[in-house]
Write a protein that holds these residues in place. Structure first.
Motif, PDB file in Angstrom:
ATOM      1  N   GLY A  13      13.764  -4.399  16.883  1.00 46.38           N
ATOM      2  CA  GLY A  13      12.392  -3.616  16.681  1.00 46.38           C
ATOM      3  C   GLY A  13      11.944  -4.150  15.193  1.00 46.38           C
ATOM      4  N   VAL A  14      10.603  -4.350  15.277  1.00 48.76           N
ATOM      5  CA  VAL A  14      10.093  -4.486  13.782  1.00 48.76           C
ATOM      6  C   VAL A  14       8.989  -3.820  13.597  1.00 48.76           C
ATOM      7  N   ILE A  15       8.694  -3.379  12.274  1.00 52.56           N
ATOM      8  CA  ILE A  15       7.680  -2.562  12.018  1.00 52.56           C
ATOM      9  C   ILE A  15       7.199  -2.931  10.489  1.00 52.56           C
ATOM     10  N   VAL A  16       5.695  -3.235  10.410  1.00 54.17           N
ATOM     11  CA  VAL A  16       5.388  -3.963   9.287  1.00 54.17           C
ATOM     12  C   VAL A  16       4.208  -3.041   8.811  1.00 54.17           C
ATOM     13  N   ASN A  17       4.467  -2.525   7.517  1.00 55.65           N
ATOM     14  CA  ASN A  17       3.227  -1.637   6.899  1.00 55.65           C
ATOM     15  C   ASN A  17       2.658  -2.804   5.730  1.00 55.65           C
ATOM     16  N   SER A  18       1.396  -3.047   6.000  1.00 54.08           N
ATOM     17  CA  SER A  18       0.652  -3.908   4.992  1.00 54.08           C
ATOM     18  C   SER A  18      -0.503  -3.474   4.105  1.00 54.08           C
ATOM     19  N   ARG A  19      -0.554  -4.056   2.918  1.00 57.09           N
ATOM     20  CA  ARG A  19      -1.755  -3.615   2.275  1.00 57.09           C
ATOM     21  C   ARG A  19      -2.522  -5.064   1.776  1.00 57.09           C
ATOM     22  N   PHE A  20      -3.722  -5.090   1.704  1.00 56.73           N
ATOM     23  CA  PHE A  20      -4.495  -6.124   1.378  1.00 56.73           C
ATOM     24  C   PHE A  20      -5.159  -6.251  -0.033  1.00 56.73           C
ATOM     25  N   PHE A  21      -4.987  -7.521  -0.598  1.00 52.04           N
ATOM     26  CA  PHE A  21      -5.727  -7.575  -1.881  1.00 52.04           C
ATOM     27  C   PHE A  21      -6.520  -9.025  -2.001  1.00 52.04           C
ATOM     28  N   TYR A  22      -7.445  -8.951  -2.925  1.00 51.19           N
ATOM     29  CA  TYR A  22      -8.226 -10.123  -2.960  1.00 51.19           C
ATOM     30  C   TYR A  22      -8.657 -10.563  -4.340  1.00 51.19           C
ATOM     31  N   GLY A  23      -9.044 -11.576  -4.637  1.00 51.73           N
ATOM     32  CA  GLY A  23      -9.574 -12.090  -5.926  1.00 51.73           C
ATOM     33  C   GLY A  23      -8.529 -12.494  -6.815  1.00 51.73           C
ATOM     34  N   PRO A  24      -8.879 -13.099  -7.932  1.00 55.33           N
ATOM     35  CA  PRO A  24      -7.653 -13.655  -8.944  1.00 55.33           C
ATOM     36  C   PRO A  24      -7.070 -12.398  -9.529  1.00 55.33           C
ATOM     37  N   PHE A  25      -7.840 -11.172  -9.643  1.00 56.93           N
ATOM     38  CA  PHE A  25      -6.993 -10.176 -10.325  1.00 56.93           C
ATOM     39  C   PHE A  25      -6.366  -8.981  -9.341  1.00 56.93           C
ATOM     40  N   SER A  26      -6.102  -9.540  -7.954  1.00 55.39           N
ATOM     41  CA  SER A  26      -5.482  -8.740  -6.897  1.00 55.39           C
ATOM     42  C   SER A  26      -6.288  -7.414  -6.960  1.00 55.39           C
ATOM     43  N   ASN A  27      -7.628  -7.431  -6.599  1.00 58.89           N
ATOM     44  CA  ASN A  27      -8.121  -6.162  -6.455  1.00 58.89           C
ATOM     45  C   ASN A  27      -7.725  -5.448  -4.894  1.00 58.89           C
ATOM     46  N   ASP A  28      -7.327  -4.387  -5.146  1.00 56.11           N
ATOM     47  CA  ASP A  28      -7.166  -3.649  -3.956  1.00 56.11           C
ATOM     48  C   ASP A  28      -8.241  -3.511  -2.852  1.00 56.11           C
ATOM     49  N   ALA A  29      -8.160  -4.068  -1.736  1.00 50.79           N
ATOM     50  CA  ALA A  29      -9.016  -4.209  -0.591  1.00 50.79           C
ATOM     51  C   ALA A  29      -9.290  -2.793   0.036  1.00 50.79           C
ATOM     52  N   GLN A  30      -8.360  -1.734  -0.095  1.00 56.82           N
ATOM     53  CA  GLN A  30      -8.158  -0.539   0.600  1.00 56.82           C
ATOM     54  C   GLN A  30      -8.279  -0.825   2.088  1.00 56.82           C
ATOM     55  N   VAL A  31      -7.569  -1.709   2.531  1.00 58.36           N
ATOM     56  CA  VAL A  31      -7.291  -2.097   3.995  1.00 58.36           C
ATOM     57  C   VAL A  31      -5.889  -2.056   4.078  1.00 58.36           C
ATOM     58  N   ASP A  32      -5.508  -1.413   5.158  1.00 57.91           N
ATOM     59  CA  ASP A  32      -3.779  -1.341   5.568  1.00 57.91           C
ATOM     60  C   ASP A  32      -3.900  -1.682   6.825  1.00 57.91           C
ATOM     61  N   VAL A  33      -2.676  -2.287   7.304  1.00 59.48           N
ATOM     62  CA  VAL A  33      -2.379  -2.492   8.925  1.00 59.48           C
ATOM     63  C   VAL A  33      -0.962  -1.999   9.094  1.00 59.48           C
ATOM     64  N   LYS A  34      -0.839  -1.299  10.090  1.00 54.89           N
ATOM     65  CA  LYS A  34       0.501  -1.093  10.530  1.00 54.89           C
ATOM     66  C   LYS A  34       0.891  -1.844  12.007  1.00 54.89           C
ATOM     67  N   TRP A  35       1.915  -2.748  11.945  1.00 52.88           N
ATOM     68  CA  TRP A  35       2.055  -3.369  13.097  1.00 52.88           C
ATOM     69  C   TRP A  35       3.397  -3.060  13.610  1.00 52.88           C
ATOM     70  N   VAL A  36       3.525  -2.779  14.965  1.00 53.06           N
ATOM     71  CA  VAL A  36       4.817  -2.434  15.524  1.00 53.06           C
ATOM     72  C   VAL A  36       5.172  -3.263  16.677  1.00 53.06           C
ATOM     73  N   GLY A  37       6.192  -4.105  16.894  1.00 54.58           N
ATOM     74  CA  GLY A  37       6.594  -4.792  17.834  1.00 54.58           C
ATOM     75  C   GLY A  37       8.055  -4.914  18.157  1.00 54.58           C
ATOM     76  N   TYR A  38       8.415  -5.857  19.251  1.00 57.62           N
ATOM     77  CA  TYR A  38       9.810  -5.890  19.742  1.00 57.62           C
ATOM     78  C   TYR A  38       9.895  -7.389  19.773  1.00 57.62           C
ATOM     79  N   ILE A  39      10.986  -8.113  19.196  1.00 58.82           N
ATOM     80  CA  ILE A  39      11.320  -9.467  19.358  1.00 58.82           C
ATOM     81  C   ILE A  39      12.637  -9.647  20.113  1.00 58.82           C
ATOM     82  N   ASN A  40      12.622 -10.526  20.992  1.00 61.40           N
ATOM     83  CA  ASN A  40      13.885 -10.929  21.431  1.00 61.40           C
ATOM     84  C   ASN A  40      13.853 -12.546  21.557  1.00 61.40           C
TER      85      ASN A  40
END
Length: 283
Positions: A230-257
């Motif tokens: 089982g894999v859970i990924v909690n992500s935060r997005f950044f952009y630009g040369p100064f790593s500006n916070d894009a205020q975008v989050d993604v949570k992905w849940v999956g199963y790998i065999n």
């Protein structure tokens, strides 16, 4: 296909509660070495994301602001994943709306024009178009978090939460080996091994010509009833040369065999809205 989703449902009800999101701090991370199991799991995700014979999905879509029941949406990728044809399905199987995403452009079915102004469908189709047909596939299969394209990208072990690997007779976890053409195999440790590990990943992707840096907290848990993780990924997005916070989050849940990636759910959170999809079928 429904059988494996019934299995992973119970697994991820538990995994949702044990997953965590932590902020990145100094000296918390060690680069995961080449023999670490995370690279095996990531290789399956990367190799299988764009290697399906009939790439398609069926899922329930919803938004946080629309207080209505989720709608089913089905989609099929064509033209090397650059074209997505999708339909919104009603409770009796009727088609409410159909549209296609060609690259980053949305084209609606003329017969469904009356529904185009509906905020619910407009928000979802706008989200898909902003990512593009091919990049949407990357998000739905979890590949976006492991796209190593910059010198600063990589996968790290979280020192604070590094678990112990316990077994009566410790065995090494081998890398993925090719056993047949188009087949991948993960060599698993002894069944008595307890594996629950936390990682931090940095990846860089491009969306609409913008370079986006993604910081992800990754949890990998071995399925105690079979050869899979089982894999859970909690992500935060950044952009630009100064790593500006894009205020975008993604949570992905999956199963790998050994052979495939089975997404369970994906949640997109922006400053204005939350979009979620729970998968009924995926290939």
């Amino acid at each position: 296909m429904n059988n494996y989703y019934n299995k992973i449902f119970c697994t991820f009800v538990i995994l949702f509660f044990v997953s965590c999101v932590s902020s990145r701090k100094k000296n918390e991370f060690l680069k995961a070495d080449a023999a670490d199991l995370v690279h095996n799991v990531v290789k399956v995700i990367q190799d299988r994301c764009y290697n399906a014979k009939n790439p398609q999905f069926l899922g329930e879509f919803s938004t946080g602001s629309m207080k209505i029941a989720p709608y089913e949406m089905e989609g099929v990728w064509e033209n090397n994943y650059n074209l997505l044809k999708a339909s919104v399905i009603g409770p009796l199987g009727e088609e409410y709306l159909s549209f296609s995403v060609d690259g980053y452009k949305v084209n609606y079915n003329n017969s469904s024009r009356v529904l185009v102004d509906n905020d619910y469908f407009a928000q979802i189709s706008s989200l898909i178009a902003s990512m593009g047909a091919k990049e949407l596939r990357s998000f739905l299969c979890g590949q976006y978090a492991f796209h190593i394209s910059d010198e600063n990208d990589g996968i790290f072990i979280v020192k604070e939460t590094s678990p112990e690997l316990k077994t009566e007779n410790k065995k090494p976890i081998d890398n993925i080996n090719k056993v047949e053409e188009n087949e991948l195999k993960i060599e698993y440790p002894d069944e008595k091994v307890i594996f629950n590990k936390k990682y931090f990943a940095i990846s860089t992707i491009q969306i609409s010509s913008y370079n986006i840096e993604i910081h992800s907290n990754v949890s990998i848990t071995k399925n105690p009833k079979g050869n899979g993780f089982g894999v859970i990924v909690n992500s935060r997005f950044f952009y630009g040369p100064f790593s500006n916070d894009a205020q975008v989050d993604v949570k992905w849940v999956g199963y790998i065999n050994n052979n495939n990636v089975y997404p369970s759910s994906t949640i997109f959170r922006t400053k204005e809205e939350t979009f979620s999809v729970s998968f009924i079928e995926y290939q």
